[in-house]
Design a protein around this motif. Structure first.
Motif, PDB file in Angstrom:
ATOM      1  N   TYR A   1       0.832  -1.204   0.000  1.00 16.70           N
ATOM      2  CA  TYR A   1       0.000   0.000   0.000  1.00 16.70           C
ATOM      3  C   TYR A   1       0.869   1.257   0.000  1.00 16.70           C
ATOM      4  CZ  TYR A   1      -4.061  -2.875   1.273  1.00 16.70           C
ATOM      5  OH  TYR A   1      -5.066  -3.794   1.291  1.00 16.70           O
ATOM      6  N   PHE A   2       0.267   2.340  -0.439  1.00 19.63           N
ATOM      7  CA  PHE A   2       0.867   3.655  -0.252  1.00 19.63           C
ATOM      8  C   PHE A   2       0.415   4.201   1.106  1.00 19.63           C
ATOM      9  CE2 PHE A   2       1.167   3.104  -4.757  1.00 19.63           C
ATOM     10  CZ  PHE A   2       2.339   3.748  -5.106  1.00 19.63           C
ATOM     11  N   HIS A   3       1.290   5.037   1.708  1.00 14.58           N
ATOM     12  CA  HIS A   3       1.013   5.541   3.049  1.00 14.58           C
ATOM     13  C   HIS A   3       1.187   7.057   3.083  1.00 14.58           C
ATOM     14  CE1 HIS A   3       0.802   1.611   5.106  1.00 14.58           C
ATOM     15  NE2 HIS A   3       1.622   1.233   4.142  1.00 14.58           N
ATOM     16  N   VAL A   4       0.478   7.679   4.011  1.00 17.15           N
ATOM     17  CA  VAL A   4       0.530   9.132   4.169  1.00 17.15           C
ATOM     18  C   VAL A   4       1.873   9.528   4.783  1.00 17.15           C
ATOM     19  CG1 VAL A   4      -0.507  11.127   5.318  1.00 17.15           C
ATOM     20  CG2 VAL A   4      -1.967   9.298   4.412  1.00 17.15           C
ATOM     21  N   ARG A   5       2.545  10.458   4.130  1.00  9.95           N
ATOM     22  CA  ARG A   5       3.826  10.974   4.627  1.00  9.95           C
ATOM     23  C   ARG A   5       3.666  12.310   5.347  1.00  9.95           C
ATOM     24  NH1 ARG A   5       7.594  14.504   2.523  1.00  9.95           N
ATOM     25  NH2 ARG A   5       6.466  14.617   0.545  1.00  9.95           N
ATOM     26  N   GLN A   6       2.679  13.114   4.905  1.00  5.37           N
ATOM     27  CA  GLN A   6       2.562  14.463   5.464  1.00  5.37           C
ATOM     28  C   GLN A   6       1.121  14.944   5.390  1.00  5.37           C
ATOM     29  OE1 GLN A   6       5.250  17.209   3.629  1.00  5.37           O
ATOM     30  NE2 GLN A   6       4.315  19.030   4.499  1.00  5.37           N
ATOM     31  N   LEU A   7       0.665  15.559   6.474  1.00  2.00           N
ATOM     32  CA  LEU A   7      -0.571  16.329   6.471  1.00  2.00           C
ATOM     33  C   LEU A   7      -0.184  17.803   6.535  1.00  2.00           C
ATOM     34  CD1 LEU A   7      -3.032  14.463   8.888  1.00  2.00           C
ATOM     35  CD2 LEU A   7      -2.992  14.442   6.391  1.00  2.00           C
ATOM     36  N   GLU A   8      -0.514  18.543   5.507  1.00  3.09           N
ATOM     37  CA  GLU A   8      -0.107  19.939   5.408  1.00  3.09           C
ATOM     38  C   GLU A   8      -1.350  20.822   5.501  1.00  3.09           C
ATOM     39  OE1 GLU A   8       1.382  22.407   1.784  1.00  3.09           O
ATOM     40  OE2 GLU A   8       2.996  21.061   2.362  1.00  3.09           O
ATOM     41  N   LEU A   9      -1.844  20.998   6.716  1.00  3.45           N
ATOM     42  CA  LEU A   9      -3.095  21.723   6.938  1.00  3.45           C
ATOM     43  C   LEU A   9      -2.824  23.110   7.523  1.00  3.45           C
ATOM     44  CD1 LEU A   9      -5.259  18.771   8.306  1.00  3.45           C
ATOM     45  CD2 LEU A   9      -4.869  19.488   5.957  1.00  3.45           C
ATOM     46  N   LEU A  10      -1.830  23.756   7.004  1.00  2.81           N
ATOM     47  CA  LEU A  10      -1.408  25.078   7.453  1.00  2.81           C
ATOM     48  C   LEU A  10      -2.428  26.143   7.083  1.00  2.81           C
ATOM     49  CD1 LEU A  10       0.830  27.276   8.198  1.00  2.81           C
ATOM     50  CD2 LEU A  10       1.586  27.017   5.821  1.00  2.81           C
TER      51      LEU A  10
ATOM     52  N   MET B   1       3.602   8.506   9.080  1.00  5.37           N
ATOM     53  CA  MET B   1       3.645   9.928   8.783  1.00  5.37           C
ATOM     54  C   MET B   1       4.900  10.566   9.364  1.00  5.37           C
ATOM     55  SD  MET B   1       0.661  12.782   9.373  1.00  5.37           S
ATOM     56  CE  MET B   1       0.441  12.368  11.109  1.00  5.37           C
ATOM     57  N   LYS B   2       5.489  11.503   8.611  1.00 10.06           N
ATOM     58  CA  LYS B   2       6.684  12.210   9.063  1.00 10.06           C
ATOM     59  C   LYS B   2       6.407  13.649   9.492  1.00 10.06           C
ATOM     60  CE  LYS B   2      10.347   9.650   6.753  1.00 10.06           C
ATOM     61  NZ  LYS B   2      11.582   9.747   5.928  1.00 10.06           N
ATOM     62  N   ILE B   3       5.451  14.294   8.835  1.00 13.59           N
ATOM     63  CA  ILE B   3       5.165  15.703   9.136  1.00 13.59           C
ATOM     64  C   ILE B   3       3.678  15.857   9.429  1.00 13.59           C
ATOM     65  CG2 ILE B   3       5.238  18.079   8.293  1.00 13.59           C
ATOM     66  CD1 ILE B   3       7.523  17.292   6.461  1.00 13.59           C
ATOM     67  N   MET B   4       3.377  16.373  10.604  1.00 12.78           N
ATOM     68  CA  MET B   4       1.991  16.614  11.024  1.00 12.78           C
ATOM     69  C   MET B   4       1.854  18.118  11.254  1.00 12.78           C
ATOM     70  SD  MET B   4       0.137  14.984  14.351  1.00 12.78           S
ATOM     71  CE  MET B   4      -1.205  15.832  15.174  1.00 12.78           C
ATOM     72  N   ASP B   5       1.275  18.798  10.278  1.00 14.34           N
ATOM     73  CA  ASP B   5       1.257  20.260  10.254  1.00 14.34           C
ATOM     74  C   ASP B   5      -0.181  20.765  10.325  1.00 14.34           C
ATOM     75  OD1 ASP B   5       1.473  22.944   9.764  1.00 14.34           O
ATOM     76  OD2 ASP B   5       2.700  22.770   7.962  1.00 14.34           O
ATOM     77  N   PHE B   6      -0.557  21.309  11.487  1.00 15.20           N
ATOM     78  CA  PHE B   6      -1.863  21.947  11.684  1.00 15.20           C
ATOM     79  C   PHE B   6      -1.677  23.415  12.095  1.00 15.20           C
ATOM     80  CE2 PHE B   6      -2.965  17.501  12.079  1.00 15.20           C
ATOM     81  CZ  PHE B   6      -4.265  17.404  11.621  1.00 15.20           C
ATOM     82  N   MET B   7      -0.581  24.041  11.728  1.00 15.30           N
ATOM     83  CA  MET B   7      -0.254  25.371  12.228  1.00 15.30           C
ATOM     84  C   MET B   7      -1.287  26.422  11.821  1.00 15.30           C
ATOM     85  SD  MET B   7       3.888  25.694  11.713  1.00 15.30           S
ATOM     86  CE  MET B   7       3.740  25.864   9.948  1.00 15.30           C
ATOM     87  N   TRP B   8      -1.456  27.393  12.726  1.00 17.48           N
ATOM     88  CA  TRP B   8      -2.210  28.616  12.476  1.00 17.48           C
ATOM     89  C   TRP B   8      -3.653  28.337  12.066  1.00 17.48           C
ATOM     90  CZ3 TRP B   8       0.817  31.512  14.925  1.00 17.48           C
ATOM     91  CH2 TRP B   8       2.195  31.451  14.750  1.00 17.48           C
ATOM     92  N   ASN B   9      -4.323  27.547  12.884  1.00 17.01           N
ATOM     93  CA  ASN B   9      -5.757  27.347  12.765  1.00 17.01           C
ATOM     94  C   ASN B   9      -6.399  27.734  14.096  1.00 17.01           C
ATOM     95  OD1 ASN B   9      -6.388  26.040  10.023  1.00 17.01           O
ATOM     96  ND2 ASN B   9      -4.652  24.804  10.713  1.00 17.01           N
ATOM     97  N   SER B  10      -7.594  27.252  14.365  1.00 19.18           N
ATOM     98  CA  SER B  10      -8.275  27.532  15.639  1.00 19.18           C
ATOM     99  C   SER B  10      -8.731  26.227  16.273  1.00 19.18           C
ATOM    100  CB  SER B  10      -9.473  28.460  15.409  1.00 19.18           C
ATOM    101  OG  SER B  10      -9.073  29.695  14.877  1.00 19.18           O
ATOM    102  N   ILE B  11      -7.893  25.227  16.186  1.00 19.06           N
ATOM    103  CA  ILE B  11      -8.243  23.890  16.679  1.00 19.06           C
ATOM    104  C   ILE B  11      -8.126  23.872  18.199  1.00 19.06           C
ATOM    105  CG2 ILE B  11      -7.602  21.448  16.607  1.00 19.06           C
ATOM    106  CD1 ILE B  11      -6.526  21.998  13.768  1.00 19.06           C
ATOM    107  N   GLY B  12      -9.144  23.341  18.862  1.00 16.45           N
ATOM    108  CA  GLY B  12      -9.159  23.262  20.315  1.00 16.45           C
ATOM    109  C   GLY B  12      -8.999  21.832  20.801  1.00 16.45           C
ATOM    110  N   GLY B  13      -9.368  21.627  22.060  1.00 13.68           N
ATOM    111  CA  GLY B  13      -9.216  20.305  22.648  1.00 13.68           C
ATOM    112  C   GLY B  13      -7.766  20.012  22.980  1.00 13.68           C
ATOM    113  N   SER B  14      -7.488  18.783  23.322  1.00 14.41           N
ATOM    114  CA  SER B  14      -6.141  18.401  23.734  1.00 14.41           C
ATOM    115  C   SER B  14      -5.424  17.649  22.623  1.00 14.41           C
ATOM    116  CB  SER B  14      -6.218  17.521  24.991  1.00 14.41           C
ATOM    117  OG  SER B  14      -6.987  16.359  24.729  1.00 14.41           O
TER     118      SER B  14
END
Length: 728
Positions: A78-87, A105-118
């Motif tokens: 299978y192919f696998h996710v390497r990066q989520l780029e949700l900047l 996954m190598k890069i988990m990018d959720f920068m500069w959003n308004s995500i809450g919770g833990s």
């Protein structure tokens, strides 16, 4: 009866295998990762609809925006996710625990959003994770202990959230982590002394939290530490460990407003120190007289309770930009030669802030260069009748940190307004207009107070880090922010052309989002605030389409075709063996008349004319069965003509049985049978022509091989089963 049941069982087995092979070729992304991505999407609010296409197709082979996959399959096929780029997508909601299922996954990018919770503890399951980028959100709760067991983590960037609780001791296990960016949160408790075991830590940014207790002296044992920034915490009752003066790798130490007591740090043993800020504490006693490193640009000892005289060791520091000692109890004379050995060319300046002390003597006349600002208000010397010649230095003056913008004055005519063209100010081609990329960028902990003297050096540093010529980068504006941090608006221009190509835009974006630009000693760590393609947004391909190479995608389709073709051949072979005890190896002289809906009965002459008499120029394939030619039928339809060689001819009855079976096989990965020819000593099958080149053009190494290998194993099983069935 037994033979009929065996045939029925074999048919069921073939049906199952065909369905399984079809699923293998259609399902590109690991199914558990597809489920995880859907759960992640379900936990987020996406008011701008940027993730709407996460419900269609396959993530790695389809059109899922901001999902970037490896371009080769893993050992599981299978192919696998390497990066989520949700900047910066204006996302809210929470982070789903299913993130832990993206284990490659190598890069988990959720920068500069308004995500809450833990932060979900399941993030600790992503053993391949290298960059954890969650800064600039509304995250709460504590840091999961499980993150401390992610073996490849290089960067923890969770600053500018509302994360509380203590720093987990498990973080001492992060042997590959170089960057702890946890500033501007609500972290509490003591800094774990166990962090001193971290062999790779370079940047420790914990400013603007609620940390307390004592400063661990063990931090001085960190072998690669460059920056310690702990401003605005509460280490009441603690002093600065003297061992911090022996951190030979240190470039910047900032302990501003930490309620520290005791003596000022003797930093003369730090050979590369460029920035020292221990202001706004309750430090007492004299200032250490040791000579500081020649690299130093900023010394801030203000707002303490220091006494004694200003040491002469502050004179002759060639890179000094600011010496701040205001609001202490310093007495004695005003130093008159601090600016000695400083080259003031290139807009360099120097601030000497001594106001609100007890300075009474001027040993020598003050004759500073024009670029030196001296502040003496609030000292007894300013009220002395004998010191009227220093009145210009005794006025109440506030110090403003300089900002600026690019000088856009040019003798060039204005650029065309039909597109957002701008002049490349420093282009070697005069008056060249181009469409730039815009980048919002920030230096998180720079090693200077005034950027102006370093602007040219910065342009060279960043342009070379991006593999650009220096003239392709412009600092449009820069502005100091609380921290102090330096925010910039950058323009990136194409290389002596009007436009970037899309591949170059993607490369530059990857350089920023993957933190592939080497950190600089003087400029410190950086962060990407936003990458703004602007006009290029409409010409960029979806990132997921670039995640799989063309060869990989074509290879998967070809593998599916190969599997389906082999399966159809096996089915044909079983049916033929069941209806005939032997296959004639010689051609029947008499042609059998047969009519099949949708399949044309073509003559040899028609096919010869369509292929230029089977010319070598029309040859598109060859194998043990014969040759395949590209042709154009009389009605203008493109065709692939498979001409069977003499040694592979069948009897007419068997040939027509094969035609009938092939006419019934319909699959999206199979070309359709459109005709046949059965004349003396000639058997030809005519398929629809797919104009995508030949196999050699499209097969792509491991992408095809990995999928084909998986299919090959299944086909081997089918061959074994078919032989068992045929034996009956």
């Amino acid at each position: 009866m037994l033979r009929s049941r065996l045939f029925y069982i074999c048919s069921i087995i073939f049906t199952f295998y065909f369905a399984h092979v079809q699923q293998t070729t259609a399902q590109i992304t690991a199914p558990w990762e597809v489920d995880a991505l859907r759960a992640i999407r379900g936990s987020l609010s996406d008011p701008l609809g940027r993730l709407d296409n996460w419900n269609r197709g396959d993530p790695c082979g389809g059109n899922w925006s901001r999902v970037i996959c490896y371009n080769v399959t893993a050992s599981d096929g299978y192919f696998h996710v390497r990066q989520l780029e949700l900047l910066r997508l204006n996302l809210s909601g929470t982070l789903a625990p299913e993130l832990g299922q993206l284990s490659r996954m190598k890069i988990m990018d959720f920068m500069w959003n308004s995500i809450g919770g833990s932060i979900p503890k399941e993030v600790g399951n992503i053993t391949s994770l290298e960059l954890l980028l969650l800064n600039g959100n509304q995250l709460t709760g504590s840091l999961p202990e499980e993150i401390g067991f992610v073996p490849n983590l290089n960067r923890i960037q969770i600053d500018q959230n509302h994360i509380s609780g203590s720093i987990p001791k498990s973080f001492a296990n992060l042997n590959k982590t170089e960057h702890f960016h946890m500033n501007n949160n609500s972290l509490s408790g003591q800094i774990p002394p166990e962090l001193s075991r971290l062999p790779s830590l370079v940047h420790l940014l914990l400013d603007n939290n609620n940390l307390s207790g004592y400063l661990p002296p063990e931090l001085s044992q960190l072998p690669k530490l460059l920056i310690v920034q702990l401003d605005n915490n509460n280490f009441s009752g603690s002093s600065i460990p003297s061992s911090y003066g022996n951190i030979t790798t240190l470039l910047k130490l900032s302990l501003r407003n930490c309620s520290l007591e005791g003596p000022a740090l003797d930093a003369s043993g730090i050979p590369q120190l460029g920035y020292l800020d221990i202001s706004w504490n309750q430090l007492t006693g004299p200032i250490p007289s040791g000579k500081l490193a020649s690299n130093i640009t900023t010394i801030d000892l203000s707002h303490n309770r220091l006494n004694g005289s200003i040491p002469g060791s502050f004179s002759g520091l060639p890179n000094l930009q600011r010496l701040s000692m205001e609001n202490n109890n310093l007495d004695g004379s005003v130093p008159s030669d601090v600016w000695r050995n400083i080259d003031f060319s290139g807009n360099r300046s120097l601030i000497l802030d001594f106001h609100n002390n007890a300075l009474t003597i001027l040993a020598n006349p003050l004759t500073p260069p024009a670029n030196v600002t001296i502040l003496l208000s609030g000292n007894p010397i300013c009220t002395s009748q004998n010191q009227l010649n220093i009145s210009q230095y005794c006025q109440s003056t506030s110090v403003v940190v300089p900002g600026g913008s690019t000088n856009n004055d040019t003798l060039c005519p204005p650029c065309s307004t039909d597109l957002p063209h701008e002049n490349i100010l420093r282009s070697p081609i005069p008056c060249l207009c181009a469409i730039p990329l815009h980048v919002d960028y920030r230096l998180k902990s720079p090693g200077f107070w005034d950027f102006v003297p370093y602007e040219a050096e910065f342009q060279h540093y960043l342009s070379s880090g991006l593999s650009l010529s220096s003239y392709q980068l412009e600092v449009s504006t820069f502005m100091w922010e609380e921290g102090p941090r330096l925010k910039m608006n950058l323009k990136l221009f194409p290389n002596n052309t009007a436009l970037f190509n899309s591949g170059e835009v993607l490369r530059l974006r990857d350089m920023f989002t993957g933190w592939l630009i080497t950190d600089s000693d003087i400029f410190g760590p950086y962060e990407l605030i936003d990458f703004i393609p602007g006009w290029y947004e409409n010409v960029l391909p979806r990132r997921t389409k670039s995640s799989l190479t063309t060869g990989a995608t074509v290879g998967i389709v070809i593998a599916a075709f190969a599997a389906a073709a082999i399966l159809s051949s096996l089915i044909t072979l079983i049916i033929l063996r069941r209806h005939s005890s032997q296959i004639s190896k010689r051609r029947n002289a008499k042609k059998i008349q047969m009519k099949i809906d949708g399949v044309k009965d073509l003559t040899f002459e028609e096919l010869s004319n369509s292929t230029s008499n089977f010319s070598d120029s029309a040859l598109i394939g060859q194998g043990g069965y014969g040759k395949v030619y590209r042709g154009i039928l009389a009605d203008g339809t493109g065709a692939a003509v498979k001409r069977t060689q003499q040694g592979s001819l069948q009897g007419s009855e068997e040939f027509f049985t094969e035609i009938e079976l092939l006419s019934r096989l319909h699959h999206r990965n199979l070309v359709s049978l459109v005709g046949y020819c059965d004349e003396d000593n000639e058997q030809m099958l005519v398929y629809e022509y797919m104009p995508n080149g030949n196999l050699r053009d499209h097969l792509s190494g491991q992408n095809f091989i990995s999928v084909a290998t998986k299919l090959h194993l299944r086909i081997v099983h089918l061959v074994i089963i078919s032989e068992m069935c045929l034996s009956y």
